[in-house]
Design a protein around this motif. Structure first.
Motif, PDB file in Angstrom:
ATOM      1  N   PRO A  76       0.825  -1.205   0.000  1.00 38.80           N
ATOM      2  CA  PRO A  76       0.000   0.000   0.000  1.00 38.80           C
ATOM      3  C   PRO A  76       0.860   1.255   0.000  1.00 38.80           C
ATOM      4  N   VAL A  77       0.366   2.290  -0.643  1.00 34.27           N
ATOM      5  CA  VAL A  77       1.057   3.576  -0.727  1.00 34.27           C
ATOM      6  C   VAL A  77       0.276   4.581   0.113  1.00 34.27           C
ATOM      7  N   GLY A  78       1.002   5.419   0.854  1.00 33.58           N
ATOM      8  CA  GLY A  78       0.348   6.452   1.643  1.00 33.58           C
ATOM      9  C   GLY A  78       1.101   6.769   2.913  1.00 33.58           C
ATOM     10  N   ARG A  79       0.403   7.505   3.793  1.00 35.86           N
ATOM     11  CA  ARG A  79       0.963   7.908   5.085  1.00 35.86           C
ATOM     12  C   ARG A  79       0.310   7.044   6.157  1.00 35.86           C
ATOM     13  N   PHE A  80       1.143   6.358   6.925  1.00 31.94           N
ATOM     14  CA  PHE A  80       0.675   5.438   7.952  1.00 31.94           C
ATOM     15  C   PHE A  80       1.465   5.698   9.227  1.00 31.94           C
ATOM     16  N   SER A  81       1.251   4.868  10.225  1.00 32.66           N
ATOM     17  CA  SER A  81       2.105   4.888  11.419  1.00 32.66           C
ATOM     18  C   SER A  81       2.220   3.467  11.940  1.00 32.66           C
ATOM     19  N   VAL A  82       3.264   3.223  12.721  1.00 30.77           N
ATOM     20  CA  VAL A  82       3.472   1.902  13.307  1.00 30.77           C
ATOM     21  C   VAL A  82       2.347   1.663  14.313  1.00 30.77           C
ATOM     22  N   ILE A  83       1.559   0.593  14.077  1.00 35.71           N
ATOM     23  CA  ILE A  83       0.432   0.298  14.957  1.00 35.71           C
ATOM     24  C   ILE A  83       0.653  -0.974  15.778  1.00 35.71           C
ATOM     25  N   GLU A  84       1.708  -1.726  15.459  1.00 46.24           N
ATOM     26  CA  GLU A  84       2.046  -2.928  16.235  1.00 46.24           C
ATOM     27  C   GLU A  84       3.517  -3.243  16.034  1.00 46.24           C
ATOM     28  N   TYR A 128      10.908  -9.149  13.666  1.00 44.38           N
ATOM     29  CA  TYR A 128      11.013  -7.683  13.756  1.00 44.38           C
ATOM     30  C   TYR A 128       9.886  -6.994  12.984  1.00 44.38           C
ATOM     31  N   PHE A 129       8.682  -7.476  13.180  1.00 44.31           N
ATOM     32  CA  PHE A 129       7.511  -7.002  12.441  1.00 44.31           C
ATOM     33  C   PHE A 129       7.034  -5.652  12.959  1.00 44.31           C
ATOM     34  N   LEU A 130       6.897  -4.687  12.045  1.00 47.47           N
ATOM     35  CA  LEU A 130       6.353  -3.366  12.345  1.00 47.47           C
ATOM     36  C   LEU A 130       5.103  -3.187  11.486  1.00 47.47           C
ATOM     37  N   ARG A 131       3.931  -3.479  12.052  1.00 42.94           N
ATOM     38  CA  ARG A 131       2.677  -3.349  11.299  1.00 42.94           C
ATOM     39  C   ARG A 131       2.356  -1.872  11.115  1.00 42.94           C
ATOM     40  N   PHE A 132       2.001  -1.497   9.865  1.00 43.31           N
ATOM     41  CA  PHE A 132       1.636  -0.109   9.625  1.00 43.31           C
ATOM     42  C   PHE A 132       0.261   0.052   8.991  1.00 43.31           C
ATOM     43  N   SER A 133      -0.335  -1.018   8.450  1.00 46.34           N
ATOM     44  CA  SER A 133      -1.669  -0.917   7.852  1.00 46.34           C
ATOM     45  C   SER A 133      -2.241  -2.310   7.615  1.00 46.34           C
TER      46      SER A 133
END
Length: 177
Positions: A76-84, A128-133
């Motif tokens: 996905p393309v866009g602005r996200f943040s680390v959620i997990e 080292y998973f960084l969920r963002f979306s």
């Protein structure tokens, strides 16, 4: 003169190793996690370049090659943040069916096909998973030199760990073409 030379030698014995250590050692980024809120850090992923960059206080502190989503499974393309953040994450969609410790059906998408009798699903490791979306995140994985994932952003182990250690929940993640 002897005294001056002696002081100079002692000073160099301390200063030279320190100077060389600063030139040859790149510190790990884990300490960044203790330096205030996430507004001063961000991850920027360039799908076109197949690179991820980590910024701290506007300065580039790490660059990593990546492998992003392949055709039909684009990232996905866009602005996200680390959620997990999950250091030992496993996929809940992709992996193998295993029975008695042996793989009976490999490289499966759990949403397709049936489970062989007596088997259980074992998800692909995504350290080292960084969920963002949604199901998408940055994590350690194979980098063949081109987009090859099912949508996640794969990084080499060392960089995946560095990015993981350097960010907190809420850190901005910008994914661009």
């Amino acid at each position: 003169m002897k005294k001056l030379l002696s002081r100079l030698v002692r000073w160099m014995a301390v200063a030279v190793p320190l100077a060389l250590a600063n030139c040859t050692h790149v510190p790990e980024l884990g300490a960044l996690a203790d330096q205030g809120g996430t507004s001063q850090r961000r991850i920027v992923v360039s799908l076109g370049e197949q690179k991820a960059r980590l910024y701290h206080q506007g300065k580039l502190v790490a660059v990593s090659p990546i492998s992003s989503g392949r055709e039909g499974k684009r990232s996905p393309v866009g602005r996200f943040s680390v959620i997990e953040k999950d250091i030992d994450h496993r996929s809940s969609l992709y992996g193998n069916y295993v029975r008695n410790g042996k793989v009976v059906k490999e490289n499966i998408d759990i949403r397709k096909g049936g489970r062989p009798p007596g088997s259980k699903f074992e998800g692909v490791p995504m350290p080292y998973f960084l969920r963002f979306s949604g199901a998408y995140g940055l994590h350690e994985g194979n980098l063949p030199g081109y987009p090859a994932s099912s949508g996640c952003i794969r990084l080499p182990k060392r960089q995946a760990k560095r990015f993981y250690d350097a960010v907190r929940l809420g850190t901005p993640v910008i994914v661009q073409r």
